[in-house]
Write an enzyme that holds these catalytic residues in place. Sequence first.
Site, PDB file in Angstrom:
ATOM      1  CE  LYS A 126      44.163  67.929 -22.658  1.00 10.89           C
ATOM      2  NZ  LYS A 126      44.677  68.700 -21.528  1.00 10.89           N
ATOM      3  CD  GLU A 131      42.083  61.016 -26.894  1.00 11.64           C
ATOM      4  OE1 GLU A 131      41.108  60.936 -26.136  1.00 11.64           O
ATOM      5  OE2 GLU A 131      42.437  62.070 -27.443  1.00 11.64           O
ATOM      6  CG  HIS A 174      49.751  66.677 -31.386  1.00 10.64           C
ATOM      7  ND1 HIS A 174      48.957  66.001 -32.272  1.00 10.64           N
ATOM      8  CD2 HIS A 174      50.843  65.887 -31.170  1.00 10.64           C
ATOM      9  CE1 HIS A 174      49.530  64.843 -32.573  1.00 10.64           C
ATOM     10  NE2 HIS A 174      50.665  64.749 -31.930  1.00 10.64           N
ATOM     11  NE  ARG A 176      44.304  76.299 -21.074  1.00 10.12           N
ATOM     12  CZ  ARG A 176      44.458  76.302 -22.382  1.00 10.12           C
ATOM     13  NH1 ARG A 176      44.247  77.412 -23.058  1.00 10.12           N
ATOM     14  NH2 ARG A 176      44.810  75.219 -23.035  1.00 10.12           N
TER      15      ARG A 176
END
Length: 619
Positions: free
Chosen positions: A116, A186, A221, A277
């Site tokens: 990421k 982040e 999440h 994917r």
Amino acid sequence: MITSVLVANRGEIACRVFRTCRQWGIRTVAVHSDADANALHAREADAAVRLPGASPADTYLRGDLIVKAAVAAGADAVHPGYGFLSENADFARAVRDAGLVWIGPPPEAVEAMASKTRAKELMGIAPLTDPTGVTEADLPVLVKAAAGGGGRGMRVVRRLADLDAALTAARAEATSAFGDGEVFVEPYLENGRHVEVQILADTHGTVWALGTRDCSLQRRHQKVIEEAPAPGLTPELTAELHDLAVRAARAVHYVGAGTVEFLVADGRAHFLEMNTRLQVEHPVTEAVFGIDLVALQLRVAEGHALETDPPRARGHAVEARLYAEDPANGWAPQTGRLHRLTVPDGIRLDTGYTDGDDIGVHYDPMLAKAVAHAPTRAEAVRRLAGALERTVIHGPVTNRDLLVRSLRHEEFTSGRMDTGFYDRHLTDLTRSAPDPLAPLAAALSDASTRTGRFGGWRNLPSQPQVKRYAVAGEEHEVRYHHTRDGLTADGVHVVHAGPDRVVLETDGVQRRFDIARYGDRVHVNTTALTALPRFPDPTTQHAPGSLLAPMPGTVVRVAEGLTEGTTVQAGQPLLWLEAMKMEHKITAPVTGTLTELPVSPGRQVEMGTLLAVVEGDAE
């Protein structure tokens, strides 16, 4: 031409890929850990190969053994599924180096987007990769695993004092789930919507953007309810999301199925990541576009070209993930025998379990995905909520009731949900409201099996029979009578009482109750009860302040400096359990003294094992 496919995965996604392969006349090969030797995916495949491993959780991360299994079984292609090694570029290369077809994007594309941090850099976004640079002004922030997905290795941090602990936990969880402990930090956008775009690309330069999906309802999440298309987006924002997704695919010369994920807040799209994917929620896109994404993956892998334009979207689809977990108890995963799982006709059910299978501790607790498709969003939501309400699940506690209430919540039905939905509404959505007649129906059913010639005789006919049941953590006591005319109870008319069915009438309305028993567990329609003994065993009682393991698992950490005699505060973390590849924090129930700590890191515990005792301060 592909003739035999090995799925380098397990459970629901392996069964899903096998289904399309069978329709195409392609042979299937499963791999399995020792814990999965009798799993549905291993039983359904044409051939199955055991994978040795240090632990069941690590088995599906052994790419070398999976490639060896594919060659030994005569497979000519490998489908990675999702999770585990599905976004591992080295595994993709190993598959190709063995002369096998990789049913996925090129390893270079996987490498560019699987991390990421590198994906954000490719899209011109600089993540806060150095946690030491986080300040109060940056809060809240999200600690996130660089590899993998599914909510694992993610922690929201709202206080700087919690950052180090969140980093430690996220690294440990990411290492366990993906074999890669890299994490980054982040900014965390509160109350945004999680929106994604399904893409499909061939080797001839065509890239499809197959609409949008909204995946905002999440716990830890990890997505719970998904739908397509995402409601309430303007045509301009939808076009922007499609354009960004196609640009991301073209930037890495993408091939195959993938998903580009965004957080939408204040009408703006913020790039999150690209998953190289197939996604868990791909069925809603299949339903809306009338396609089979696995079949298209196979065609692309064989070198066929896509049509220039994608098919047209029709209607709306909603998917709900059924988990073996207790939402009211910190989403604690549940284990045990799944005795029965059936959904009404007209609903698509993707699952890796069948009646009689055991739900273990080593893998994700998702039981199945239920999908409804209809001409409009309102119809699809209503259809899915009604079907889930009538779904029969006999076994461990699940999130089924939560799903039904979520789908009927005004914030969801109006399309105003966001990623903070469960933060705001979980307490109300998990408030227990069991059927008040269910315990009586259970008691009458049980009594009917023992009412022989003298089964109802008592020397004090004025005194009722009494039974006790636990329902959603609360104890219920019911009373009934044996009479010459049969079983009776105050306030209701017993129309029929048998071992499998009870019919009760109140205020002229008859209601039917279907009964199923498994030991002391009783299922009355959709209500689960536990029969309580008439005389509780005193040896099973624990001292006040005892903390028992909420699920089977492994103690991975004990809080630093914690020993017997330590003073602890209410809510203070004491230790962490790992179960189903997720960490679960065990906290002090009250402020007081830690009087017992009989466990240490590395110890495996069963559900109900004593973990610690905290003696509360005297008031």
